[in-house]
Design an enzyme around this catalytic site. Structure first.
Site, PDB file in Angstrom:
ATOM      1  N   ASP A  65       0.893  -1.197  -0.058  1.00 56.53           N
ATOM      2  CA  ASP A  65       0.010   0.104   0.070  1.00 56.53           C
ATOM      3  C   ASP A  65       0.834   1.261   0.037  1.00 56.53           C
ATOM      4  O   ASP A  65       1.432   1.480   0.992  1.00 56.53           O
ATOM      5  CB  ASP A  65      -1.057  -0.168   1.234  1.00 56.53           C
ATOM      6  CG  ASP A  65      -1.869  -1.180   1.280  1.00 56.53           C
ATOM      7  OD1 ASP A  65      -1.792  -2.105   0.568  1.00 56.53           O
ATOM      8  OD2 ASP A  65      -2.911  -1.008   1.998  1.00 56.53           O
ATOM      9  N   LYS A 119      -7.054   3.422  -2.779  1.00 57.04           N
ATOM     10  CA  LYS A 119      -7.486   3.302  -1.226  1.00 57.04           C
ATOM     11  C   LYS A 119      -7.623   4.601  -0.664  1.00 57.04           C
ATOM     12  O   LYS A 119      -7.035   5.657  -1.165  1.00 57.04           O
ATOM     13  CB  LYS A 119      -6.337   2.703  -0.273  1.00 57.04           C
ATOM     14  CG  LYS A 119      -6.178   2.344   1.152  1.00 57.04           C
ATOM     15  CD  LYS A 119      -5.233   1.900   1.628  1.00 57.04           C
ATOM     16  CE  LYS A 119      -4.820   1.789   3.218  1.00 57.04           C
ATOM     17  NZ  LYS A 119      -3.588   0.952   3.661  1.00 57.04           N
ATOM     18  N   LYS A 173     -10.499   0.283  -1.482  1.00 57.74           N
ATOM     19  CA  LYS A 173     -10.090   0.010   0.088  1.00 57.74           C
ATOM     20  C   LYS A 173     -10.379   1.320   0.774  1.00 57.74           C
ATOM     21  O   LYS A 173      -9.646   2.011   0.769  1.00 57.74           O
ATOM     22  CB  LYS A 173      -8.745  -0.394   0.046  1.00 57.74           C
ATOM     23  CG  LYS A 173      -8.440  -0.847   1.533  1.00 57.74           C
ATOM     24  CD  LYS A 173      -7.074  -1.376   1.740  1.00 57.74           C
ATOM     25  CE  LYS A 173      -6.578  -1.255   3.134  1.00 57.74           C
ATOM     26  NZ  LYS A 173      -5.181  -1.912   3.318  1.00 57.74           N
TER      27      LYS A 173
END
Length: 265
Positions: free
Chosen positions: A108, A173, A207
């Site tokens: 990430d 995300k 996400k």
């Protein structure tokens, strides 16, 4: 809707949400022991979480713990360019390569959102593309954190999402969980619509992270995904929750006692 029906529906959402969690600890005081405890929590009485998310240096410890407890299929995610989202491509790449060397299944990376806010729409593409190339070579999933709570404006959230997707992100995300405003339904709506409008729903996931703390919270995000992308899209390949305290609420909703952390991210 009767209370009984509502309860049954919430249970359904809770089961889905648990299987989509990236159970997270990203604290300055993390230790091997805390990460091992997180691995134990990821093997919950209601089923496994999709992944855990930890700092890179703890990956070997987590890998061993997951294997020893019989859940090697739980994926290990980690973070790079975190949480600051600086615009130094070389450093972001070096951190991403180091995370891969530690054995991460998923990375990430934080998008250089401040640069975008200052008008630079090129560096984000370069950073994500460079990190994606490293991840793709190792069969590692790349999630891109755009920090919606700092971007604030809808057009910037959409622009960052679009840049990340076009540069090769496997997921977009919302947040690091380290700023005052994290995942919101409003930012989720913009990001999922961007995935839909670019026609990349087969290959790009979403996400929400930070601030999703209860089964009811999780249900709202899943309802939104179902409405925008169709039921069945929000599986572990296309949807994750970045959270820590959410697990305790999900287990309580599903009728299990929980020793999971009920505070924090």
């Amino acid at each position: 809707m009767t209370d009984l029906t509502a309860c049954a529906h919430l249970n359904d959402y809770a089961k889905r949400a648990l299987s989509l969690m990236d159970l997270t600890t990203l604290n300055d005081d993390d230790t091997d022991e805390k990460v091992i405890a997180l691995c134990h929590q990821a093997k919950s009485p209601a089923g496994n979480t999709a992944a855990i998310c930890i700092y890179p240096r703890f990956i070997p410890v987590a890998r061993k713990a997951l294997r020893e407890q019989g859940t090697p299929e739980i994926r290990i995610a980690t973070v790079t360019n975190f949480p600051h989202g600086n615009d130094d491509v070389a450093i972001a790449l070096a951190e991403t390569r180091a995370a891969i060397a530690y054995g991460a299944d998923e990375v990430d990376v934080v998008f250089p959102y401040r640069a975008l806010m200052a008008g630079n729409d090129k560096i984000g593409f370069e950073l994500v593309k460079t990190c994606k190339e490293a991840c793709a070579a190792a069969n590692v999933l790349l999630k891109v954190i755009i920090e919606t709570g700092e971007l604030k404006q809808a057009h910037l959230i959409r622009q960052a999402s679009e840049i990340a997707i076009k540069a090769g992100a496997d997921f977009i995300k919302t947040s690091t969980g380290k700023v005052p405003v994290n995942a919101t339904l409003e930012s989720a709506d913009i990001m999922i619509r961007t995935i839909r409008e670019l026609g990349v729903g087969e290959t790009v996931g979403f996400k929400p992270a930070g601030g999703v703390r209860t089964a009811e919270d999780a249900a709202q995000f899943l309802q939104l995904a179902d409405q925008l992308m169709g039921e069945g899209w929000a599986d572990a390949r296309h949807f994750r929750f970045g959270a820590s305290s959410l697990l305790a609420s999900l287990l309580t909703t599903l009728g299990h006692q929980s020793n999971a952390n009920s505070s924090g991210y």
